[in-house]
Design an enzyme around this catalytic site. Structure first.
Site, short mmCIF file in Angstrom:
data_model
loop_
_atom_site.label_atom_id
_atom_site.label_comp_id
_atom_site.label_asym_id
_atom_site.label_seq_id
_atom_site.Cartn_x
_atom_site.Cartn_y
_atom_site.Cartn_z
N TRP A 74 -20.66 11.42 -19.48
CA TRP A 74 -21.23 11.22 -18.16
C TRP A 74 -22.55 11.97 -18.03
O TRP A 74 -22.79 12.96 -18.73
CB TRP A 74 -20.26 11.72 -17.09
CG TRP A 74 -18.93 11.04 -17.13
CD1 TRP A 74 -17.77 11.53 -17.66
CD2 TRP A 74 -18.60 9.74 -16.62
NE1 TRP A 74 -16.74 10.63 -17.51
CE2 TRP A 74 -17.24 9.52 -16.87
CE3 TRP A 74 -19.34 8.75 -15.97
CZ2 TRP A 74 -16.58 8.35 -16.50
CZ3 TRP A 74 -18.70 7.58 -15.59
CH2 TRP A 74 -17.34 7.38 -15.85
N TRP A 119 1.92 1.72 -3.52
CA TRP A 119 0.83 2.36 -4.28
C TRP A 119 0.90 3.88 -4.11
O TRP A 119 0.69 4.64 -5.06
CB TRP A 119 -0.53 1.87 -3.79
CG TRP A 119 -1.10 0.70 -4.53
CD1 TRP A 119 -1.21 -0.58 -4.08
CD2 TRP A 119 -1.65 0.69 -5.86
NE1 TRP A 119 -1.80 -1.38 -5.04
CE2 TRP A 119 -2.08 -0.63 -6.14
CE3 TRP A 119 -1.83 1.67 -6.84
CZ2 TRP A 119 -2.68 -0.98 -7.35
CZ3 TRP A 119 -2.43 1.33 -8.05
CH2 TRP A 119 -2.84 0.02 -8.30
N ASN A 150 -10.92 2.41 3.17
CA ASN A 150 -10.50 2.30 1.77
C ASN A 150 -11.41 1.41 0.93
O ASN A 150 -11.71 1.73 -0.22
CB ASN A 150 -9.06 1.79 1.69
CG ASN A 150 -8.50 1.89 0.29
OD1 ASN A 150 -8.45 2.97 -0.29
ND2 ASN A 150 -8.10 0.77 -0.29
N GLU A 171 0.83 -1.20 0.00
CA GLU A 171 0.00 0.00 0.00
C GLU A 171 0.87 1.26 0.00
O GLU A 171 0.51 2.27 -0.63
CB GLU A 171 -0.93 0.00 1.22
CG GLU A 171 -1.99 -1.09 1.19
CD GLU A 171 -2.88 -1.00 -0.02
OE1 GLU A 171 -3.39 0.10 -0.31
OE2 GLU A 171 -3.05 -2.03 -0.71
#
Length: 481
Positions: free
Chosen positions: A303, A275, A338, A272
């Protein structure tokens, strides 16, 4: 006597601090400063901002810690690009030192400050401190930046040595810290124009000591991190994100501890942290992602603009309990687990069909740990517009995600008390509870709790059609997460 000014920003600690170490080592007298930057604070929509209160607490603690060493903070509330050159000139320092920031606006600010200092005959130097690897330190064999995480992680781990995790000791040269001018004090929150929030009620404590306590507590649990990290109702994650964001903990110390601990849990947590570096280098090499899709062809996706649906998402009133509980969590606390960030981001973009940039902006306003690189990376991952993103046809089902990661509804009931008496069997999709049982549970759908604002199956088909403009969705094998 040579002298320098250390400009603290998102590195609010007095230990293992690159800029402070280099200043103390190379200059005989070192002043320290922090600026409550008006360019940032004046743009905030609310006077009760948890981040400002958190930073204020961190700055007050840092000032006390530096004073205990013989120094202290000079604190200003002004435009940083004006205040730092003025302060440096007034103190008569030879140079200003700071730790590097990678966001486009911060880069522009620092370039402006450096040029103003140059015109005054004052040097400016910045240092790597908030990441392990930065800029072009980790590149592909072809010499370019990585855009896929797994090979980046392999290269990151292969490159890592003790050198990259070494500490920057401050104690050895601390006697060179200069006290602030007489009468300098940290202004109170009201003087800055802000009101207290519910930080204390939430148990969120600013500063280095609080970060240390959280880190030490997490190290006792790190072996179970992989098994527990996806379940928001349990104590599985580190809760260090806001401390990492404002630098009250050292990324080098955290990464070193994870590497040395070893094992499945520690390795997963270290991943992590990788990341985090990955998204920083993406922002550095591709600053356009701050407003556009990493994959430019995905800006062709049309969108929907639906203020009512967006408001339902923001307020936690979509009728999907796991989504609503997560949104009420962020609104109440400025924190979101998360796994829930992924679920609500997928729901906004792929169930409601709303532009990921609207969700990104909402998170930027509300998250205590808001960090442009990670926030942008996470939203583009969920929306399938970013680097190494989930495929557009992989669409989270909010009900099955809820069943998997909050199986008995503990988290849902914490933030949706109106569902307290709904049986576990129906807690993830309460609209399926028979009407008579809804009355018995005190939760009539459409009255006590909203009916679903969209049908997931139909929304999923609309998403596949929406992304067909980019990839030809009909040819893909669709799958549910």
């Amino acid at each position: 006597m040579s002298s320098a000014l250390v400009w603290f920003r998102r590195d609010l600690r007095d230990f293992d601090h690159a800029a402070l170490y280099h200043a103390l080592k190379n200059y005989q007298q070192v002043f320290c400063a922090f600026v409550f930057d008006a360019d940032i604070l004046d743009a905030l929509p609310r006077r009760g901002d948890r981040r400002v209160e958190f930073i204020h607490g961190c700055v007050a603690e840092l000032d006390s810690a530096l004073r205990a060493r013989g120094g202290g903070l000079i604190v200003r509330h002004a435009r940083a690009r004006d205040a730092i050159p003025t302060l440096a000139q007034g103190l008569g320092v030879d140079a200003v030192l700071a730790n590097r920031d990678y966001e486009p606006a911060a880069q522009a600010r620092d370039s402006d400050v450096a040029e103003r200092l140059r015109l005054l005959g004052i040097g400016f130097a910045d240092f790597k401190d908030q990441v392990i690897f930065e800029k072009a330190e980790i590149l592909t064999q072809g010499g370019g930046p990585f855009s896929v995480f797994t090979p980046y992680k392999r290269a990151w781990l292969k490159t890592l040595t003790d050198f990259h995790l070494k500490s920057y000791p401050v104690d050895k040269y601390a006697s060179r810290l200069a006290p602030p001018p007489e009468g300098e004090r940290v202004p109170d929150l009201a003087t800055l124009g802000f009101d207290p929030t519910n930080l204390a009620e939430l148990g969120i404590t600013p500063g280095m000591m609080a970060g240390r306590r959280l880190f030490e507590d997490f190290l006792k649990r790190i072996g179970r991190y992989k098994a527990r990290r996806d379940f928001p109702a349990v104590k599985g994650v580190s809760y260090l994100s806001v401390h990492l964001r404002f630098g009250t903990v050292s990324i080098r110390e955290l990464a070193r501890a994870a590497r040395d601990a070893g094992g499945e849990g520690a390795d997963t947590w270290l991943s992590e942290l990788v990341w985090r570096d990955f998204y920083f280098q993406i922002l550095w090499h591709h600053p356009r992602v701050a407003g556009a899709s990493f994959r430019p062809e995905y800006d062709r996706v049309a969108w929907d603009r639906d203020p009512a649906l967006f408001a339902a998402w923001c307020e936690g009133c979509t009728g999907y309990p796991i989504v609503d509980a997560a949104m009420r969590q962020i609104n109440h606390s400025g924190y979101m687990h998360n796994r829930l960030r992924m679920i609500v981001a997928s729901f906004l973009t792929k169930d409601l069909g709303i532009d990921w940039r609207e969700g990104e902006a909402y998170f930027a306003e509300h998250l205590n740990d808001f960090d442009l690189a990670a926030n942008n990376g996470g939203w583009q991952w969920a929306a399938s517009t970013g680097c190494d993103a989930q495929p557009y046809f992989r669409i989270f089902n909010p009900v099955t995600q809820s069943e998997r990661f909050d199986p008995d509804g503990t988290f849902i009931r914490r933030y949706l008390p109106e569902l307290a008496k709904v049986p576990d069997k129906y807690i993830h999709a309460p609209w399926t509870l028979p009407p008579i049982d809804q009355k018995l549970a005190g939760c009539v759908i459409g009255t006590d709790y909203p009916a679903p604002v969209v049908d997931h199956a139909k929304a999923r088909e609309r998403t596949l059609a929406r992304f067909a403009v980019v990839k030809g969705a009909a040819a893909e094998s669709a799958g549910e997460a």
